[in-house]
Design a protein around this motif. Structure first.
Motif, short mmCIF file in Angstrom:
data_model
loop_
_atom_site.label_atom_id
_atom_site.label_comp_id
_atom_site.label_asym_id
_atom_site.label_seq_id
_atom_site.Cartn_x
_atom_site.Cartn_y
_atom_site.Cartn_z
N ILE A 1 61.99 -27.88 -14.52
CA ILE A 1 62.03 -26.99 -15.21
C ILE A 1 62.99 -26.05 -14.58
O ILE A 1 63.00 -26.00 -13.43
N CYS A 2 64.78 -25.84 -15.28
CA CYS A 2 65.53 -25.02 -15.27
C CYS A 2 65.29 -23.63 -14.64
O CYS A 2 64.32 -23.18 -15.03
N SER A 3 65.90 -23.50 -13.29
CA SER A 3 65.33 -22.18 -12.97
C SER A 3 66.13 -20.90 -13.83
O SER A 3 65.02 -19.99 -13.73
N ASN A 4 67.16 -21.05 -14.83
CA ASN A 4 67.39 -20.37 -16.03
C ASN A 4 66.04 -20.70 -17.40
O ASN A 4 66.36 -19.29 -17.76
N ASP A 5 65.67 -20.88 -17.34
CA ASP A 5 64.93 -21.71 -17.89
C ASP A 5 62.91 -20.42 -17.81
O ASP A 5 61.99 -20.75 -18.62
N LEU A 6 63.17 -20.23 -16.71
CA LEU A 6 61.83 -19.55 -15.85
C LEU A 6 61.86 -18.39 -15.72
O LEU A 6 62.45 -17.88 -15.64
N VAL A 7 60.69 -18.21 -16.34
CA VAL A 7 59.80 -16.38 -16.55
C VAL A 7 58.33 -16.85 -15.58
O VAL A 7 57.76 -17.48 -15.90
N VAL A 8 58.57 -15.59 -14.52
CA VAL A 8 56.98 -15.71 -13.88
C VAL A 8 55.98 -14.29 -14.92
O VAL A 8 56.69 -13.29 -14.44
N VAL A 9 55.27 -14.43 -15.25
CA VAL A 9 54.48 -13.68 -16.35
C VAL A 9 53.43 -13.01 -15.65
O VAL A 9 52.34 -13.64 -15.07
N SER A 10 52.81 -11.26 -15.07
CA SER A 10 51.77 -10.99 -14.48
C SER A 10 50.71 -10.58 -16.37
O SER A 10 51.73 -10.70 -16.90
N PRO A 11 49.02 -11.51 -15.69
CA PRO A 11 48.40 -11.07 -17.46
C PRO A 11 48.69 -9.08 -17.63
O PRO A 11 47.83 -9.54 -18.82
N ASP A 12 48.81 -8.64 -16.03
CA ASP A 12 48.24 -7.74 -16.95
C ASP A 12 48.97 -6.56 -15.44
O ASP A 12 49.42 -7.48 -14.60
N VAL A 13 48.69 -5.38 -15.79
CA VAL A 13 49.39 -4.44 -14.01
C VAL A 13 48.95 -4.59 -12.98
O VAL A 13 49.96 -5.05 -12.38
N GLY A 14 47.87 -4.98 -12.92
CA GLY A 14 47.30 -5.02 -11.61
C GLY A 14 47.45 -6.35 -11.18
O GLY A 14 47.40 -6.78 -9.79
N GLY A 15 48.20 -7.30 -11.56
CA GLY A 15 48.48 -8.48 -10.99
C GLY A 15 50.30 -8.62 -10.93
O GLY A 15 50.63 -9.70 -10.20
N VAL A 16 50.65 -8.00 -10.53
CA VAL A 16 52.09 -7.18 -11.21
C VAL A 16 52.36 -8.33 -9.32
O VAL A 16 53.76 -8.90 -9.38
N ALA A 17 52.22 -7.53 -8.69
CA ALA A 17 52.26 -7.76 -6.43
C ALA A 17 52.25 -9.57 -6.49
O ALA A 17 53.10 -9.92 -5.36
N ARG A 18 50.98 -9.47 -7.44
CA ARG A 18 50.77 -11.59 -7.40
C ARG A 18 52.21 -12.04 -7.99
O ARG A 18 52.27 -12.74 -7.15
N ALA A 19 52.44 -11.64 -9.10
CA ALA A 19 53.02 -12.49 -9.86
C ALA A 19 54.38 -12.43 -9.32
O ALA A 19 55.53 -13.34 -9.17
N ARG A 20 55.19 -11.26 -9.09
CA ARG A 20 56.31 -11.16 -7.80
C ARG A 20 56.17 -11.79 -7.00
O ARG A 20 57.75 -12.11 -6.60
N ALA A 21 55.71 -11.69 -6.03
CA ALA A 21 55.79 -12.56 -4.58
C ALA A 21 56.08 -14.27 -5.20
O ALA A 21 56.24 -14.99 -4.45
N PHE A 22 54.98 -14.67 -6.27
CA PHE A 22 55.25 -15.96 -6.96
C PHE A 22 56.63 -15.84 -7.35
O PHE A 22 56.73 -17.44 -7.26
N ALA A 23 57.06 -15.51 -7.94
CA ALA A 23 58.03 -15.50 -8.63
C ALA A 23 59.22 -15.80 -7.58
O ALA A 23 60.33 -16.56 -7.94
N LYS A 24 58.74 -14.66 -6.42
CA LYS A 24 60.23 -14.96 -5.35
C LYS A 24 60.15 -16.11 -4.69
O LYS A 24 61.38 -17.06 -4.05
N LYS A 25 59.42 -17.19 -4.38
CA LYS A 25 59.30 -18.68 -3.67
C LYS A 25 59.61 -19.13 -5.37
O LYS A 25 59.90 -20.80 -4.39
#
Length: 389
Positions: free
Chosen positions: A240-264
């Motif tokens: 999957i090309c990096s330009n086509d990728l987006v990480v989605v948090s299913p709620d506001v409470g999971g933003v920190a988890r999703a942000r750390a995942f997206a960074k990797k």
């Protein structure tokens, strides 16, 4: 409280610089004869499952390979005088066996049975006097049965003069009851923490707690293991090309988890689903923050219970123009009607780990199950050897 997180695979080299999802290859040396030797020559590495849209496949343990996130700081280990023992409860015996196989040990002999009135009986079938004992027992559904079994087993080890007792809880039930959202509510997560401590546990090892504050409920050390590296390893096999990728948090409470995942994932962009919950296990999607049009959306959460949150979020992502939607989580609770929602065609693939055992009726074509046995086995070794992450 102690927090343990093994290094992430973000620093691993990929076969293609343009894609964060290229398959990785790893090299691994031999362990000397005095180190721990696996019970079989073919039980060191849990390889990534290659099946897609077929029967879910727990990765097969193979010889000669180990992920870089486990390679760092790895040492040769020796079990001196058999002082490390692993026992399994009945909640997830398959995972316990995988952990023991990775560590080159046999599971301890234990008898667990239930009387006609439902009471639980536990007897250790071997001596644990002066030993470091690790009890593998998730408090997954049925939560009350598995929790009580864990408590009785801890008590049996304590009364058998075990030196240290570590409760290895891949899935910590009642973790969502971690605060009061209304008046006159209980904080069950704190109550369960007190029960485990008073039963005689000296340490807890848990995977992806619902909220980090749950560690503070224990008056004993807690090693919090993050299972993201296992999921990242699997996603690395996909082109999957990096330009086509987006990480989605299913709620506001999971933003920190999703942000750390997206960074990797090569610092992928982040989107957030805004939801309003009207009751327990009932969610309503309200809005989407971020751009997903024409992109491959990877939704990340710590668990999927009834799948209401993540399925409504996926429907919204498709409405907003997402090309494909992947759902990733550590704990697949899958309470009804989760299977119907997850297999409805909203998801290209649903990726979970085996912290909770899945029954045959939980299988559906889009499901992929990854094993965390190596991750937990390596963590147990490092705790036992008093080495850092």
């Amino acid at each position: 409280m102690a927090s343990l997180m093994l290094p992430s695979p973000s620093s691993c080299s990929t076969s293609s610089s343009s894609s964060p999802f290229s398959r990785r290859s790893f090299n691994r040396g031999f362990i000397n004869s005095e180190a721990r030797i696996p019970a079989s020559a073919n039980n060191i590495r849990c390889e990534i499952s290659k099946s897609l849209n077929g029967k879910p496949c727990v990765p097969i343990i193979k010889d000669g390979m180990l992920s870089n996130f486990m390679e760092a700081g790895r040492m040769n280990h020796a079990v001196m005088n058999g002082k490390l023992k692993i026992f399994s409860g009945t909640a997830n015996s398959a995972l316990s066996q995988e952990i023991a196989s990775y560590m080159g040990l046999d599971l301890g002999m234990i008898q667990i049975k239930r009387f006609a009135d439902g009471e639980i009986y536990v007897q250790l079938q071997e001596s644990v006097r002066g030993c470091d004992v690790y009890l593998v027992q998730p408090t997954s559904p049925p939560a009350n049965e598995n929790l009580m079994e864990l408590l009785v087993t801890i008590d049996a080890c304590r009364r058998a003069s075990a030196k240290n007792i570590t409760a290895v809880i891949p899935y910590f039930g009642y973790a969502r009851a971690d605060r009061k959202t209304q008046g006159r509510e209980s904080i069950a997560a704190k109550l369960v923490a007190n029960l485990i401590t008073e039963a005689g546990a000296d340490r807890v090892l848990a995977c992806d707690l619902h909220s980090g504050q749950s560690m503070g409920y224990f008056d004993i050390p807690v090693d919090h293991v993050y299972c993201q590296p296992v999921i990242l390893d699997y996603l690395a096999s996909k082109s999957i090309c990096s330009n086509d990728l987006v990480v989605v948090s299913p709620d506001v409470g999971g933003v920190a988890r999703a942000r750390a995942f997206a960074k990797k994932l090569s610092d992928a962009p982040l989107a957030i689903v805004d939801k309003r919950r009207h009751g327990h296990n009932v969610a309503e999607v309200m809005n989407l923050i971020g751009d997903v049009k024409g992109k491959v959306a990877v939704m990340l959460d710590d668990m999927i219970d009834t799948a209401g949150t993540i399925s409504k979020g996926a429907a919204l992502l498709h409405e907003e123009g997402a090309r494909e939607v992947y759902a990733c989580c550590t704990h697949g609770v899958f309470s009804p009607p989760a299977i119907e929602r997850l297999s409805s065609g909203l998801f290209q693939e649903v990726i979970v780990t085996n912290t909770i055992p899945l029954k045959e009726q939980h299988y559906f074509p889009q499901l992929t199950v990854l094993s965390v046995a190596n991750l937990l086995g390596e963590t147990i070794w490092r705790v036992h050897d008093d080495t850092s992450s």
